[in-house]
Structure formats: structure tokens, C-alpha cells
Write a protein that holds these residues in place. Structure first.
Motif, PDB file in Angstrom:
ATOM      1  N   PHE A 110      -1.338   1.547   8.044  1.00 43.12           N
ATOM      2  CA  PHE A 110      -1.228   0.225   7.446  1.00 43.12           C
ATOM      3  C   PHE A 110      -0.282   0.217   6.243  1.00 43.12           C
ATOM      4  N   ASN A 113       3.325   0.525   8.277  1.00 38.79           N
ATOM      5  CA  ASN A 113       3.582  -0.432   9.359  1.00 38.79           C
ATOM      6  C   ASN A 113       3.263  -1.871   8.993  1.00 38.79           C
ATOM      7  N   THR A 114       2.379  -2.072   8.017  1.00 43.12           N
ATOM      8  CA  THR A 114       1.978  -3.439   7.655  1.00 43.12           C
ATOM      9  C   THR A 114       2.342  -3.777   6.216  1.00 43.12           C
ATOM     10  N   THR A 115       1.857  -2.978   5.264  1.00 42.31           N
ATOM     11  CA  THR A 115       2.150  -3.271   3.859  1.00 42.31           C
ATOM     12  C   THR A 115       3.633  -3.146   3.564  1.00 42.31           C
ATOM     13  N   THR A 138      11.100  -8.378  12.198  1.00 41.99           N
ATOM     14  CA  THR A 138      10.267  -7.180  12.138  1.00 41.99           C
ATOM     15  C   THR A 138      10.123  -6.577  13.524  1.00 41.99           C
ATOM     16  N   ALA A 140       7.922  -4.679  15.839  1.00 46.49           N
ATOM     17  CA  ALA A 140       6.501  -4.373  15.969  1.00 46.49           C
ATOM     18  C   ALA A 140       6.310  -3.464  17.185  1.00 46.49           C
ATOM     19  N   SER A 157      -2.197  -1.950  13.234  1.00 47.56           N
ATOM     20  CA  SER A 157      -1.225  -2.172  12.156  1.00 47.56           C
ATOM     21  C   SER A 157      -0.048  -3.006  12.634  1.00 47.56           C
ATOM     22  N   LYS A 158       0.371  -2.801  13.875  1.00 47.81           N
ATOM     23  CA  LYS A 158       1.479  -3.583  14.421  1.00 47.81           C
ATOM     24  C   LYS A 158       1.049  -5.029  14.699  1.00 47.81           C
ATOM     25  N   ALA A 160      -1.168  -6.638  13.035  1.00 45.55           N
ATOM     26  CA  ALA A 160      -1.227  -7.266  11.717  1.00 45.55           C
ATOM     27  C   ALA A 160       0.165  -7.656  11.230  1.00 45.55           C
ATOM     28  N   ALA A 161       1.152  -6.802  11.490  1.00 48.29           N
ATOM     29  CA  ALA A 161       2.519  -7.109  11.075  1.00 48.29           C
ATOM     30  C   ALA A 161       3.052  -8.337  11.802  1.00 48.29           C
ATOM     31  N   PHE A 164       1.259 -11.432  10.302  1.00 53.15           N
ATOM     32  CA  PHE A 164       1.802 -11.676   8.960  1.00 53.15           C
ATOM     33  C   PHE A 164       3.152 -12.375   9.054  1.00 53.15           C
TER      34      PHE A 164
END
Length: 261
Positions: A110, A113-115, A138, A140, A157-158, A160-161, A164
Motif C-alpha cells: 500500500f 502501490n497506493t500511497t 496511473t 494499475a 492495493s491496485k 485502491a489505486a 482513488f
């Protein structure tokens, strides 16, 4: 160059040293874009930049460090001018069943891959919205849209990306900023090869293409594994004005592997 009309535009690409990230840099440079290529691996991204000459500037960057991201985006604008394109590519994958997944591995997925996507996209969007233009893309994964055994942290995590990026796209649409994701399937990168048994690349490739019932994976209807350039071309398109009416979209580039489930 005429097709995408990106000549002279400034771009920031994170996770650029190899694989899909390096291919994205190449695709953008071929369209005349001036790129700041970033990666946590300073030597790797400097080697990439050396291949492209003055069109590419290499900068080391840890995307988990929000202060460093803000500083680099500000530097990019000071050097190249107002940022038109920001591309998030950097990612990590550590496979294994959930029962054996460590807290550290979960957090690392996270963080990068996300933050990391949040940090770069926020810094870019803050500047783009004031100018009424810009494109954030992005990279993903199709694993973010369909369950994959052994990839829970990566897939989560992907996913979530992706969400987002869609939410950001909704917030900044009125200011003329577009936010999209590209979700690759199996692609010939070091990350893909790390999942294969050493010395069995041909057999592993065949299993990916044909599918594996034991792990609940479909095959790839198009009968090939993607090259990084296949993903990069999709990124370049979404970054361009040819995609000017596309935002909050998740473009699957996986040869039909998920049957768009």
C-alpha cells in the motif's frame, strides 16, 4: 507525433527505470514529450535517461515520501514549465497466501502501490487544476478487478489505486484535469518473470496464455503475453488530447484475460 500532438509537453513518470515505466518514457519521448523520469533506483533511471538524451531528466524519488514528491514536482515545473502529464507506474509485488502474508509486506504494497499514487497525483492535481488542464494516468493491474490467489495484497492495493484515481478524476473534472488508469494483464517484465520457475520461461509463458484451472485463472484469448510497449501506448493515448473526453476510465490492456469480469 502528429497523431497524439504531445510535442513539447512536460511530463513526470514515476517508476521509470525498467519494464512498463521505461516503455512509457520511450513512448512519450517518441511523441516529443520532455520527461522527468523518476525511480527509487538512481543508477537505473540515470541509465534510462542517458539513452534518450536531453529529452529525459533523471531524478531519484521515493514516492512514499510526500515531502520529496512535492519538492520534485515543484522542481519539474521550475525546470520544464507547467506539468501537463503525470504517470504513476512504480509498483511492487510480493506473492503468497494471506495466511503467510506479513504485516510488513501488506504495508509495503500500500505504501508504494497506493500511497505513492496519492502523493504524486495530489501534487500534480494541485498545480493542474489552477491552470485548467492536465492528465494523470496511473498504471494499475487487472488483478485489481478480479480475484487472484496468492496476490491479495497486490490486488487490493491496485484496486485502491484505481478507485482513488476515479474519485480524484471526479473532483477535478470541472477544472479540465483528466484522471484515468490503465490495468495491464500479464506483461513481459521482471515482475512477471519473478513469478515463474527459474529456467522454465517457455512453460510458464504457455501456462499464462492457456490458463490454470488449479489457480482459477483464465488464459489470454489473444494468445500472447503483452510487451511493455503495449501498455505504454495505452498510457500515451490517455495522456493525449486524443482522449480529451475520457476521464475516470479504467482501461484493461490484458488481451481479454479477465473476460472483463
Amino acid at each position: 507525433m502528429v497523431w497524439l500532438a504531445l510535442d513539447g509537453r512536460p511530463a513526470l513518470v514515476r517508476g521509470a527505470r525498467r519494464g512498463i515505466g521505461a516503455a512509457v518514457v520511450t513512448a512519450l519521448v517518441e511523441e516529443g514529450v520532455r520527461v522527468v523520469a523518476t525511480d527509487v533506483d538512481r543508477a537505473g533511471v540515470e541509465t534510462l535517461a542517458a539513452r534518450h538524451g536531453e529529452r529525459v531528466t533523471a531524478r531519484p524519488l521515493d514516492v512514499t515520501d510526500a515531502t520529496a514528491v512535492e519538492a520534485l514536482v515543484a522542481e519539474t515545473e521550475g525546470t520544464l514549465g507547467p506539468l501537463d502529464i503525470a504517470v504513476n507506474v512504480a509498483g511492487i509485488l510480493r506473492d503468497g497466501p494471506v495466511a503467510g502474508l506479513s504485516d510488513e509486506d501488506w504495508a509495503a504494497h500500500f505504501a508504494v502501490n497506493t500511497t505513492g499514487v496519492f502523493h504524486v497525483s495530489r501534487a500534480a492535481a494541485r498545480r493542474m487544476t489552477g491552470r485548467g488542464r492536465g492528465s494523470i494516468v496511473t498504471v494499475a493491474s487487472n488483478a485489481g478487478g478480479i480475484p487472484r490467489a496468492g496476490l491479495a495484497a497486490y490486488a487490493a492495493s491496485k484496486a485502491a489505486a484505481v478507485m482513488f484515481t476515479k474519485c480524484l478524476g471526479l473532483e477535478v473534472a470541472r477544472q479540465g484535469v483528466r484522471c484515468n488508469t490503465v490495468s495491464p494483464g500479464s506483461t513481459m517484465t521482471d515482475m512477471q518473470r519473478a513469478l515463474w520457475t527459474a529456467g522454465e520461461e517457455e512453460a510458464s509463458t504457455r501456462r499464462v496464455i492457456e490458463g490454470d484451472l488449479a489457480s482459477y485463472r483464465t488464459g489470454i484469448p489473444l494468445g500472447r503475453i503483452a510487451e511493455p510497449s503495449d501498455i505504454a501506448d495505452a498510457v500515451a493515448f490517455l495522456a493525449s488530447d486524443r482522449a480529451r473526453h475520457i476521464t475516470m476510465h479504467d482501461l484493461y490492456v490484458d488481451g481479454g484475460a479477465t473476460l472483463r469480469a
